[in-house]
Design an enzyme around this catalytic site. Structure first.
Site, PDB file in Angstrom:
ATOM      1  N   LYS A   1      75.297-148.771 -62.233  1.00 36.51           N
ATOM      2  CA  LYS A   1      75.413-148.434 -60.807  1.00 36.51           C
ATOM      3  C   LYS A   1      75.247-146.957 -60.494  1.00 36.51           C
ATOM      4  O   LYS A   1      74.533-146.596 -59.549  1.00 36.51           O
ATOM      5  CB  LYS A   1      76.756-148.934 -60.274  1.00 36.51           C
ATOM      6  CG  LYS A   1      76.777-150.439 -60.213  1.00 36.51           C
ATOM      7  CD  LYS A   1      78.135-151.012 -59.990  1.00 36.51           C
ATOM      8  CE  LYS A   1      78.178-152.432 -60.508  1.00 36.51           C
ATOM      9  NZ  LYS A   1      78.113-152.535 -61.995  1.00 36.51           N
TER      10      LYS A   1
ATOM     11  N   GLU B   1      61.586-126.132 -53.272  1.00 34.12           N
ATOM     12  CA  GLU B   1      61.935-126.009 -54.694  1.00 34.12           C
ATOM     13  C   GLU B   1      62.939-127.085 -55.100  1.00 34.12           C
ATOM     14  O   GLU B   1      62.879-127.641 -56.197  1.00 34.12           O
ATOM     15  CB  GLU B   1      62.513-124.622 -54.979  1.00 34.12           C
ATOM     16  CG  GLU B   1      61.491-123.511 -54.807  1.00 34.12           C
ATOM     17  CD  GLU B   1      62.141-122.140 -54.865  1.00 34.12           C
ATOM     18  OE1 GLU B   1      61.905-121.430 -55.851  1.00 34.12           O
ATOM     19  OE2 GLU B   1      62.890-121.786 -53.934  1.00 34.12           O
TER      20      GLU B   1
ATOM     21  N   HIS C   1      41.907-127.055 -61.303  1.00 33.90           N
ATOM     22  CA  HIS C   1      42.464-126.057 -62.228  1.00 33.90           C
ATOM     23  C   HIS C   1      43.132-124.904 -61.468  1.00 33.90           C
ATOM     24  O   HIS C   1      43.203-123.790 -61.988  1.00 33.90           O
ATOM     25  CB  HIS C   1      41.396-125.478 -63.169  1.00 33.90           C
ATOM     26  CG  HIS C   1      40.502-126.512 -63.779  1.00 33.90           C
ATOM     27  ND1 HIS C   1      40.769-127.107 -64.992  1.00 33.90           N
ATOM     28  CD2 HIS C   1      39.354-127.085 -63.327  1.00 33.90           C
ATOM     29  CE1 HIS C   1      39.821-127.976 -65.276  1.00 33.90           C
ATOM     30  NE2 HIS C   1      38.955-127.999 -64.276  1.00 33.90           N
TER      31      HIS C   1
ATOM     32  N   ASN D   1      80.436-161.971 -63.232  1.00 29.71           N
ATOM     33  CA  ASN D   1      79.092-161.669 -63.736  1.00 29.71           C
ATOM     34  C   ASN D   1      78.006-161.998 -62.716  1.00 29.71           C
ATOM     35  O   ASN D   1      77.094-161.194 -62.481  1.00 29.71           O
ATOM     36  CB  ASN D   1      78.835-162.416 -65.049  1.00 29.71           C
ATOM     37  CG  ASN D   1      79.756-161.932 -66.157  1.00 29.71           C
ATOM     38  OD1 ASN D   1      80.451-160.933 -65.986  1.00 29.71           O
ATOM     39  ND2 ASN D   1      79.775-162.648 -67.279  1.00 29.71           N
TER      40      ASN D   1
ATOM     41  N   TYR E   1      75.717-161.198 -70.293  1.00 33.08           N
ATOM     42  CA  TYR E   1      76.350-159.989 -69.767  1.00 33.08           C
ATOM     43  C   TYR E   1      77.037-159.185 -70.869  1.00 33.08           C
ATOM     44  O   TYR E   1      77.675-159.737 -71.753  1.00 33.08           O
ATOM     45  CB  TYR E   1      77.379-160.373 -68.694  1.00 33.08           C
ATOM     46  CG  TYR E   1      78.117-159.171 -68.111  1.00 33.08           C
ATOM     47  CD1 TYR E   1      77.587-158.449 -67.053  1.00 33.08           C
ATOM     48  CD2 TYR E   1      79.339-158.744 -68.643  1.00 33.08           C
ATOM     49  CE1 TYR E   1      78.249-157.341 -66.536  1.00 33.08           C
ATOM     50  CE2 TYR E   1      80.005-157.639 -68.127  1.00 33.08           C
ATOM     51  CZ  TYR E   1      79.457-156.941 -67.079  1.00 33.08           C
ATOM     52  OH  TYR E   1      80.100-155.845 -66.566  1.00 33.08           O
TER      53      TYR E   1
ATOM     54  N   ASN F   1      62.472-117.502 -48.851  1.00 33.85           N
ATOM     55  CA  ASN F   1      62.301-118.382 -50.009  1.00 33.85           C
ATOM     56  C   ASN F   1      62.216-119.851 -49.608  1.00 33.85           C
ATOM     57  O   ASN F   1      63.012-120.320 -48.800  1.00 33.85           O
ATOM     58  CB  ASN F   1      63.465-118.185 -50.982  1.00 33.85           C
ATOM     59  CG  ASN F   1      63.504-116.778 -51.552  1.00 33.85           C
ATOM     60  OD1 ASN F   1      62.454-116.182 -51.791  1.00 33.85           O
ATOM     61  ND2 ASN F   1      64.698-116.241 -51.743  1.00 33.85           N
TER      62      ASN F   1
ATOM     63  N   SER G   1      66.856-113.477 -49.072  1.00 34.55           N
ATOM     64  CA  SER G   1      67.438-112.951 -50.302  1.00 34.55           C
ATOM     65  C   SER G   1      68.519-111.948 -49.929  1.00 34.55           C
ATOM     66  O   SER G   1      68.372-111.201 -48.965  1.00 34.55           O
ATOM     67  CB  SER G   1      66.342-112.270 -51.119  1.00 34.55           C
ATOM     68  OG  SER G   1      66.915-111.318 -51.999  1.00 34.55           O
TER      69      SER G   1
ATOM     70  N   SER H   1      85.736-149.208 -62.705  1.00 29.33           N
ATOM     71  CA  SER H   1      84.515-148.766 -62.022  1.00 29.33           C
ATOM     72  C   SER H   1      84.751-148.587 -60.528  1.00 29.33           C
ATOM     73  O   SER H   1      83.821-148.258 -59.790  1.00 29.33           O
ATOM     74  CB  SER H   1      83.392-149.784 -62.245  1.00 29.33           C
ATOM     75  OG  SER H   1      83.829-151.081 -61.879  1.00 29.33           O
TER      76      SER H   1
ATOM     77  N   LYS I   1      62.133-111.137 -48.168  1.00 28.42           N
ATOM     78  CA  LYS I   1      61.872-112.475 -48.723  1.00 28.42           C
ATOM     79  C   LYS I   1      62.235-113.615 -47.794  1.00 28.42           C
ATOM     80  O   LYS I   1      63.173-113.536 -47.007  1.00 28.42           O
ATOM     81  CB  LYS I   1      62.606-112.635 -50.059  1.00 28.42           C
ATOM     82  CG  LYS I   1      62.028-111.687 -51.104  1.00 28.42           C
ATOM     83  CD  LYS I   1      62.262-112.148 -52.487  1.00 28.42           C
ATOM     84  CE  LYS I   1      61.503-113.401 -52.837  1.00 28.42           C
ATOM     85  NZ  LYS I   1      61.825-113.827 -54.184  1.00 28.42           N
TER      86      LYS I   1
HETATM   87  N1  ARG Z   1      82.718-154.296 -62.890  1.00 27.31           N
HETATM   88  C1  ARG Z   1      81.877-155.179 -63.637  1.00 27.31           C
HETATM   89  C2  ARG Z   1      80.442-154.639 -63.641  1.00 27.31           C
HETATM   90  O1  ARG Z   1      80.133-153.885 -62.802  1.00 27.31           O
HETATM   91  C3  ARG Z   1      81.917-156.552 -63.071  1.00 27.31           C
HETATM   92  C4  ARG Z   1      81.559-157.612 -64.045  1.00 27.31           C
HETATM   93  C5  ARG Z   1      82.632-157.760 -65.059  1.00 27.31           C
HETATM   94  N2  ARG Z   1      82.400-158.866 -65.922  1.00 27.31           N
HETATM   95  C6  ARG Z   1      83.034-159.014 -67.064  1.00 27.31           C
HETATM   96  N3  ARG Z   1      82.721-160.047 -67.790  1.00 27.31           N
HETATM   97  N4  ARG Z   1      83.941-158.177 -67.498  1.00 27.31           N
HETATM   98  O2  ARG Z   1      79.635-154.984 -64.481  1.00 27.31           O
END
Ligand code: ARG
Length: 478
Positions: free
Chosen positions: A344, A309, A175, A129, A336, A304, A296, A42, A302
């Site tokens: 995220k 939008e 309306h 966690n 978890y 716009n 445009s 991640s 135009k």
């Molecule tokens: N990168 C993980 C997340 O965003 C961190 C937590 C990982 N915990 C685990 N038990 N593998 O959730």
């Protein structure tokens, strides 16, 4: 990236040759498959949590020292090392590594390179966690504060324009049919109310968010004599969360942020839609300058309203972000699960999108020119003061409203047949419909007197609009 791409399109699931993670690989003989690394890592997105991660680690470290769980010397080394990591990240020197999965392990591994053995003591009485739950709460709290400040700027722009146009008449619609004249200030103040409630929702969510998960550890708490109240205080939380399983496993704070954002985005979208309508050649109620429009490439006439939008369109993303996380969370057992790593990106996209949309809307409100002459003409077109003559019959002739409505309807029909507006009917013509009508009835047919008469609390009369704007200024901008 090209390595990874090859692994996906080529023979899948070949194990990578590297060793297992030094963070958790004690019982692992081989390393992860390339595709495993790609789906698991991640760091590409959670590096946005670096400041919160380091802040959380520093609070945890101070607590470990205070509680005698690690030595002051180790604590000092860790704090100094974390400062260096922070500085490396902020100066763009930090070597982010995909094989270290996420921001937490990237920071800790780099800390170990810098300070050596004491780095390994930082994770005592903690798990990724509770670490990620803490980091993410801190991040969302910052995002809420940023969004609230941006909304304050939007309110300032709306209130300023509402004050300026407290007496500017325009047609009010139901309306999308001209209904009764209103003031532009009143119309803008309606959005002030909506955005004010959006700020209220954010504040409510922030108050619920502001408890610390740190010290929940993996899920069950810890056998070390930690002080969760201390770390909560260090991180600006009101108190520690009361249940460690809940601490590591709920993301309702992120959902509330996105739900508040989605409702706010809908308000922005409705205003954006009105701007699209109002800038059209058919309406010409307002004009946006070159700063917020595009031309445009084929039709030179135009102008716009692209920004409006796009504000309207961005709402789709924000609603999508909320839905994405709602669906991720649905049905997850405690505590978890790795699914939650996918919390995220929607939140980041939501925050970025809202920042852009609010800024664009604030800019457009300040930028728009209000075509008062066009609005005044439109305000009276379509027999918008028909209700005023009915009300006059009720007041002056003591007519029941239902009968008065009928009289006004007949006057509208007469004007329609003649191809004129209500104020153009002569007194004699009006008396053919209702003999009781006198000259002073004709005064209520003007747009200005119509809006001026609507002095009920929350009504469109210029004096009420000025009071509402002053109250909003005091409530939101001081
Ligand atoms: N990168 C993980 C997340 O965003 C961190 C937590 C990982 N915990 C685990 N038990 N593998 O959730």
């Amino acid at each position: 990236m090209s390595e990874n791409t090859k692994a996906v399109s080529g023979t899948p699931a070949a194990p990578s040759s590297g060793p297992a993670s030094s963070m958790w690989g004690g019982r692992f003989a081989g390393g992860p498959a390339a595709i495993m690394q790609r789906i698991n890592a991640s760091i590409d997105f959670d590096q946005r949590l670096y400041a919160q991660d380091i802040r959380g680690s520093q609070a945890h470290c101070r607590m470990l020292v205070q509680q005698g769980i690690i030595t002051a010397a180790d604590g000092d080394a860790i704090l100094t090392g974390l400062d260096q990591v922070l500085q490396e990240i902020e100066s763009g020197q930090f070597p982010f590594r995909t094989e270290l999965e996420d921001i937490h392990m990237n920071v800790e591994a780099r800390l170990a390179e810098i300070i050596g053995e004491p780095a390994g003591r930082l994770h005592t009485a903690r798990s990724r966690n509770d670490q990620v739950a803490t980091d993410f709460r801190l991040w969302v709290r910052d995002a809420m504060d940023g969004m609230d400040a941006a909304l304050q700027g939007l309110l300032e722009a709306l209130i300023t324009r509402a004050e300026e146009h407290a007496a500017t008449v325009m047609p009010g619609f139901t309306h999308l049919q001209a209904a009764q004249p209103v003031t532009m200030g009143h119309h803008l103040m309606a959005y002030v109310e909506m955005i004010g409630r959006d700020r209220g929702r954010l504040a409510d969510a922030r108050a619920r968010l502001n408890e610390s998960p740190l010290g929940s550890a993996a899920l069950a708490g810890t056998s070390f004599p930690i002080d969760r109240h201390f770390t909560a205080g260090q991180l600006g939380f009101d108190r520690p969360m009361a249940n460690s399983l809940d601490g590591v496993s709920d993301r309702d704070f992120a959902l509330e942020f996105m739900a508040s954002s989605a409702i706010c985005a809908i308000h922005l979208s409705r205003l954006a839609e009105e701007m699209v309508i109002w800038t059209s050649a058919q309406f010409r109620f307002i004009k946006l300058s070159d700063a917020f429009t595009t031309g445009s490439s084929i039709m030179p006439q135009k102008r716009n309203p692209d920004a409006a939008e796009l504000v309207r369109a961005k709402t789709g993303r924000v609603i999508g972000d909320l839905n994405a996380l709602l669906i991720v969370m649905k049905g997850l057992p405690l505590a978890y699960s790795k699914d939650m790593q996918d919390d995220k990106e929607p939140v980041f996209e939501c925050a970025d999108t809202m920042e852009l949309a609010i800024a664009a809307m604030t800019g457009m409100i300040g930028d728009m020119t209000v075509n008062t002459a066009v609005l005044e003409k439109a305000a009276g077109a379509g027999f918008t003061t028909a209700t005023d003559i009915a009300d006059w019959c009720v007041r002056a002739l003591k007519m029941p409203f239902r009968k008065a409505h009928h009289v006004a309807g007949s006057l509208v029909k007469m004007a329609e047949d003649k191809g004129c507006d209500l104020p153009d009917l002569s007194l004699d013509e009006m008396r053919q419909v209702e003999p009781g009508i006198t000259e002073d009835a004709r005064a209520v047919l003007s747009v200005a007197s119509s809006v001026a008469s609507r002095t009920s609390f929350g009504g469109t009369a210029p004096e009420r609009v000025r009071e509402a704007a002053a109250a909003a200024r005091a409530k939101w901008l001081s």
